[in-house]
Motif scaffolding. Structure first.
Motif, mmCIF file in Angstrom:
data_model
loop_
_atom_site.group_PDB
_atom_site.id
_atom_site.type_symbol
_atom_site.label_atom_id
_atom_site.label_comp_id
_atom_site.label_asym_id
_atom_site.label_seq_id
_atom_site.Cartn_x
_atom_site.Cartn_y
_atom_site.Cartn_z
ATOM 1 N N LYS A 271 0.834 -1.194 0.000
ATOM 2 C CA LYS A 271 0.000 0.000 0.000
ATOM 3 C C LYS A 271 0.874 1.252 0.000
ATOM 4 C CE LYS A 271 -0.416 0.290 5.054
ATOM 5 N NZ LYS A 271 -1.328 0.274 6.223
ATOM 6 N N SER B 178 -9.581 3.664 1.001
ATOM 7 C CA SER B 178 -10.056 4.110 2.306
ATOM 8 C C SER B 178 -9.501 5.507 2.571
ATOM 9 C CB SER B 178 -9.616 3.143 3.406
ATOM 10 O OG SER B 178 -8.202 3.125 3.520
ATOM 11 N N GLU C 190 -3.942 -0.452 -11.021
ATOM 12 C CA GLU C 190 -3.743 -1.478 -12.050
ATOM 13 C C GLU C 190 -4.068 -0.914 -13.428
ATOM 14 O OE1 GLU C 190 -6.387 -4.470 -10.707
ATOM 15 O OE2 GLU C 190 -4.940 -5.413 -9.345
ATOM 16 N N LYS D 50 -5.853 2.470 -14.611
ATOM 17 C CA LYS D 50 -6.230 3.196 -13.397
ATOM 18 C C LYS D 50 -5.070 4.042 -12.865
ATOM 19 C CE LYS D 50 -9.465 -0.373 -11.733
ATOM 20 N NZ LYS D 50 -9.714 -1.312 -10.612
ATOM 21 N N THR E 215 -5.439 7.733 -11.153
ATOM 22 C CA THR E 215 -5.189 7.852 -9.716
ATOM 23 C C THR E 215 -4.131 8.910 -9.438
ATOM 24 O OG1 THR E 215 -5.806 5.546 -9.300
ATOM 25 C CG2 THR E 215 -4.399 6.605 -7.661
ATOM 26 N N SER F 255 -21.486 0.508 -0.832
ATOM 27 C CA SER F 255 -21.356 0.556 -2.292
ATOM 28 C C SER F 255 -19.998 1.063 -2.742
ATOM 29 C CB SER F 255 -22.449 1.454 -2.883
ATOM 30 O OG SER F 255 -22.322 2.780 -2.414
ATOM 31 N N TYR G 32 -17.020 0.148 -1.256
ATOM 32 C CA TYR G 32 -16.019 -0.677 -0.572
ATOM 33 C C TYR G 32 -14.720 -0.807 -1.356
ATOM 34 C CZ TYR G 32 -16.957 -4.529 -3.808
ATOM 35 O OH TYR G 32 -17.079 -5.301 -4.933
ATOM 36 N N SER G 33 -14.772 -0.708 -2.696
ATOM 37 C CA SER G 33 -13.571 -0.894 -3.509
ATOM 38 C C SER G 33 -12.754 0.378 -3.667
ATOM 39 C CB SER G 33 -13.950 -1.415 -4.895
ATOM 40 O OG SER G 33 -14.768 -0.485 -5.585
ATOM 41 N N ALA G 34 -13.304 1.510 -3.237
ATOM 42 C CA ALA G 34 -12.580 2.780 -3.331
ATOM 43 C C ALA G 34 -11.491 2.829 -2.257
ATOM 44 C CB ALA G 34 -13.546 3.939 -3.158
ATOM 45 N N ARG H 293 -4.841 -2.605 -6.337
ATOM 46 C CA ARG H 293 -5.986 -2.639 -7.262
ATOM 47 C C ARG H 293 -6.392 -1.240 -7.745
ATOM 48 N NH1 ARG H 293 -8.896 -3.818 -2.338
ATOM 49 N NH2 ARG H 293 -10.350 -2.118 -1.777
ATOM 50 N N HIS H 294 -5.966 -0.212 -7.022
ATOM 51 C CA HIS H 294 -6.326 1.157 -7.405
ATOM 52 C C HIS H 294 -5.401 1.727 -8.477
ATOM 53 C CE1 HIS H 294 -7.884 1.162 -3.057
ATOM 54 N NE2 HIS H 294 -8.903 0.961 -3.858
ATOM 55 N N ARG I 221 -17.253 7.486 2.283
ATOM 56 C CA ARG I 221 -16.453 6.320 1.888
ATOM 57 C C ARG I 221 -16.881 5.061 2.640
ATOM 58 N NH1 ARG I 221 -14.776 2.144 1.840
ATOM 59 N NH2 ARG I 221 -12.734 1.304 1.224
#
Length: 297
Positions: free
Chosen positions: A173, A212, A248, A251, A255, A206, A208-210, A245-246, A202
């Motif tokens: 991370k 934190s 990849e 993206k 980002t 809905s 949850y994938s964003a 995953r943010h 956040r």
């Protein structure tokens, strides 16, 4: 909460470049302007050599603790070469008063119209390419799940005049921390409310994938060794935790841009909130006035 994200390129610069390409003969041109209240542009071209344009950009003066190379964020020079190839040449030293001067050779743009337009948009996004370079380098390591050179060390990046972004990279991370400042007291109150709402939103299932995110009125523990000046804020600290995953594939660039322009994004929504509050108050006053007239009629 309705969110509007900012465009990653300068629309004004893109218009100038597109017009220059479409009007092959060209005319003498010189324009100066400022965007995001901290990035200044100067573009100059001659009718005698219409295929060439010089674009100079002045970026915010970085805080003392920011890592820079030749007046630019780390990795920016290489990022410019990779992004623009033979179309752009960096002029050293840059024009006086600017951080970077690029000489554009429009004759070397791709012949395919779609690819040509893509390159023009990329040139117009020079702010993202330069200021986002060190952040992108760190997030690329995260995307590939490889060890970043500065793993576990707090990295300070240029953000706005006298302000910075703090990054703590790890293999799994990257933590991104923003000290948020506003000069106007009303803006400070609105920004604090907005950031608290953003952190609360956040938590919705809905989203949850964003990434934190959290807001705090005091500096996070990771900034214990930061300078007092950089921690002197009036709207608190906002933190994102970016996972692989943010960043990849496609993206990554998005980002980088969102993180690079987060303060401008907050400023925009603060102004919208102020306007809506003003309109709401004004509307109530009008309705109250007409209500009083009806009562007194």
């Amino acid at each position: 909460m309705s969110m509007i994200l900012l465009s990653s390129h300068s629309k004004y610069l893109l218009d100038i470049l597109s017009n220059r390409v479409e009007n092959a003969e060209g005319v003498d041109i010189e324009r100066r302007w400022t965007e995001f209240s901290d990035v200044c542009y100067h573009i100059k071209g001659s009718s005698e050599t219409p295929e060439f344009l010089n674009v100079s950009v002045s970026f915010p003066t970085p805080p003392e603790e920011t890592e820079i190379e030749k007046g630019l964020p780390c990795g920016a020079t290489e990022a410019v070469k990779v992004a623009y190839g033979v179309v752009v040449e960096s002029i050293v030293p840059p024009d006086e008063g600017f951080s970077l001067t690029l000489k554009l050779d429009l004759s070397k743009l791709p012949k395919n119209k779609e690819k040509r337009n893509d390159m023009l948009v990329k040139i117009a996004a020079v702010r993202e390419v330069v200021l986002g370079a060190p952040l992108k380098r760190i997030l690329e390591h995260l995307a590939s799940r490889t060890r970043a050179p500065a793993k576990d060390r707090v990295i300070t990046l240029v953000h706005r005049p006298k302000e910075c972004i703090f990054l703590i990279p790890r293999e799994d991370k990257v933590t991104v921390i923003y000290p948020i400042n506003f000069e106007d007291s009303i803006d400070t109150v609105l920004a604090t409310s907005f950031l608290q709402d953003l952190a609360e939103t956040r938590r919705s299932a809905s989203l949850y994938s964003a990434p934190s995110c959290t807001w705090s009125s005091t500096p996070p523990a990771e900034l214990d060794n930061a300078t007092t000046e950089s921690l002197s804020v009036n709207a608190g600290f906002f933190t994102f935790v970016i996972l692989p995953r943010h960043v990849e594939g496609k993206k990554l660039d998005r980002t980088v841009w969102i993180l690079s322009t987060f303060h401008a994004y907050v400023s925009y929504h603060v102004k919208v909130r102020f306007l809506c509050s003003y309109i709401s108050t004004y509307t109530i006053m009008i309705l109250d006035f007409w209500s009083s007239r009806r009562i007194n009629a």
